[in-house]
Design an enzyme around this catalytic site. Structure first.
Site, short mmCIF file in Angstrom:
data_model
loop_
_atom_site.label_atom_id
_atom_site.label_comp_id
_atom_site.label_asym_id
_atom_site.label_seq_id
_atom_site.Cartn_x
_atom_site.Cartn_y
_atom_site.Cartn_z
NE ARG A 70 -2.76 0.37 3.36
CZ ARG A 70 -2.16 1.08 4.32
NH1 ARG A 70 -1.92 2.37 4.13
NH2 ARG A 70 -1.80 0.52 5.45
CE1 TYR B 190 -14.34 5.39 -19.38
CE2 TYR B 190 -14.17 5.89 -17.05
CZ TYR B 190 -14.38 4.99 -18.07
OH TYR B 190 -14.64 3.69 -17.78
CG ASP C 289 -8.13 10.05 -18.72
OD1 ASP C 289 -7.36 9.30 -19.37
OD2 ASP C 289 -9.19 9.66 -18.20
CE LYS D 291 -10.71 1.26 -20.16
NZ LYS D 291 -11.05 2.63 -19.83
C1 LIG Z 1 -11.53 3.33 -18.75
C2 LIG Z 1 -11.17 4.74 -18.59
C3 LIG Z 1 -11.01 5.31 -17.30
C4 LIG Z 1 -11.27 4.55 -16.03
O1 LIG Z 1 -10.41 3.48 -15.89
P1 LIG Z 1 -10.75 2.14 -15.06
O2 LIG Z 1 -9.52 1.34 -15.21
O3 LIG Z 1 -11.98 1.55 -15.67
O4 LIG Z 1 -11.01 2.56 -13.65
C5 LIG Z 1 -10.63 6.63 -17.24
N1 LIG Z 1 -10.44 7.38 -18.35
C6 LIG Z 1 -10.59 6.88 -19.58
C7 LIG Z 1 -10.37 7.76 -20.75
C8 LIG Z 1 -10.95 5.55 -19.74
O5 LIG Z 1 -11.12 5.06 -20.98
#
Ligand SMILES: *Cc1c(COP(=O)(O)O)cnc(C)c1O
Length: 382
Positions: free
Chosen positions: A47, A101, A173, A198
């Site tokens: 952690r 998102y 992001d 992703k």
């Molecule tokens: C999927 C996604 C998230 C969130 O990610 P998780 O791994 O599902 O928590 C945030 N931003 C974007 C652009 C995403 O495609």
């Protein structure tokens, strides 16, 4: 002395733990949750984000993002929420990009008020749209580019400069681009965040998130993360390391396939509009060329109104209508039935999301096979 390496080399070698014991080719997996404390300054504990396999990911991602340090989280949302809460407290204000998102949008809408954190959404993606929302108590500015699902772009460098001018922490992001196609820290952004579920993982089998930036800022996120939890397990770090080894290779192919599909779709009379930053017709194509090294594997398109998008998806034979994105397999999603289902049709239209919009995560299959599947499904519903 550190020698600046190419992306592929960095993906494969950076941060790897040398197997001193057996000389194996991989970082050994250390699952221990207990480490010594006597006379140890930086005590290891999962952690605390400082176990050996966590540090492999920190090293690799930091190198790819041109950052000083990075942290692995158990999901993209863990990375996003911990980063935001690390720099926002009661009474503070944050400016968000309006195209966000879905999960991030829910976090803001459903949680921030409970913590006394104020927020605004930009009215558009021009810099003035962001500057107009900045107040006395604004502490953070948060963008997402390319955005979901319309692949709109925000000018990263201009946002970083705006943040500097107003003394804000800037966050992006960077999920859709991946660090191969976009390195926001080079433009002055403070923290680059990914859903590693992703592209970084890329095989639809890992839930993870990462944050990268200057050590001083990443440390603030780390201390917040020690309180909130949300660290990535060592086993998942081990798997994510394996995934990232092929990241640059995969992204190059995603870029190639998506560009091809975007061009083919653009000349198909059954497709009304294609959204892909690599197309000259895309409203932000010039900006894309300035701030991206590749245009990515994500695109969206509007089917002609006379066609039924749901039936189209059912006719696909290889491409899967499934949630999530960025896997080696091509997947497709209809935002009006998923991420944007709770909005009224009018609200969707105002955001430019038609009911016939399809968001396509172009996979690594042969590009001719991807197009052949789309074309047979279109013929089937004509
Ligand atoms: C999927 C996604 C998230 C969130 O990610 P998780 O791994 O599902 O928590 C945030 N931003 C974007 C652009 C995403 O495609």
């Amino acid at each position: 002395m550190t020698i600046k390496k190419g992306k592929h080399t960095t993906c494969i070698h950076q941060g790897q733990i040398t197997d001193e014991q057996f000389g194996g080719a991989l970082s050994p997996l250390y699952m221990a949750t207990s480490y010594p404390f006597l006379d140890v300054e930086d005590k290891r504990y999962p952690r605390y984000f400082n176990t050996p396999n966590q540090e492999v990911i920190s090293n690799k991602v930091a190198a790819l993002e041109n950052a000083e340090w990075a942290l692995p989280f158990s999901s993209g949302m863990a990375a996003i929420s911990t980063s935001l809460f690390a720099f926002l407290k009661k009474g503070d204000h944050v400016v968000f990009q309006n195209e966000l998102y879905g999960g991030s949008y829910h976090l803001v809408q459903e949680e921030f008020e409970n913590y006394g954190i104020e927020y605004s959404f930009s009215k558009g993606l021009e810099i003035s749209d962001f500057e107009n929302e900045i107040k006395e108590n604004t502490k953070v500015i948060y963008i997402e580019t390319p955005s979901n699902p319309l692949l709109s772009l925000t000018d990263i460098e201009a946002i970083a400069n705006l943040a500097k001018k107003h003394d804000l922490v800037s966050m992006i992001d960077n999920t859709f681009a991946s660090p191969i196609n976009q390195t926001p820290l080079d433009f002055g952004i403070d923290l680059s965040i990914h859903s590693a579920t992703k592209y970084l993982s890329g095989h639809s089998d890992i839930s993870a998130g990462v944050v990268a930036g200057k050590k001083e800022l990443v440390d603030k996120v780390m201390y917040k993360g020690r309180n909130f939890g949300g660290n990535l397990s060592d086993f998942m770090c081990f798997l994510l390391e394996r995934s990232i080894k092929t990241l640059a290779l995969r992204i190059e192919k995603h870029n190639e396939n998506a560009h091809f599909v975007a061009q083919e779709l653009s000349s198909n009379p059954m497709v009304k509009k294609v959204y892909y930053p690599g197309l000259v017709s895309h409203k932000n194509h010039e900006l894309a060329k300035r701030q991206m090294n590749g245009f990515g594997g994500m695109l969206s398109f509007d089917l002609d109104e006379t066609l039924n998008a749901k039936i189209f998806q059912k006719k696909l034979q290889m491409i899967k209508p499934s949630m999530s994105l960025a896997g080696v397999e091509s997947t497709i999603i209809q935002p009006s039935l998923t991420s944007h289902a709770l909005l009224s049709p009018e609200e969707r239209i105002s955001q430019g999301i038609s009911d016939n919009l399809l968001r396509f995560s172009v996979g690594l299959e042969n590009k001719e096979d991807i197009m052949a599947d789309i074309e047979q499904a279109l013929k089937n519903i004509a």
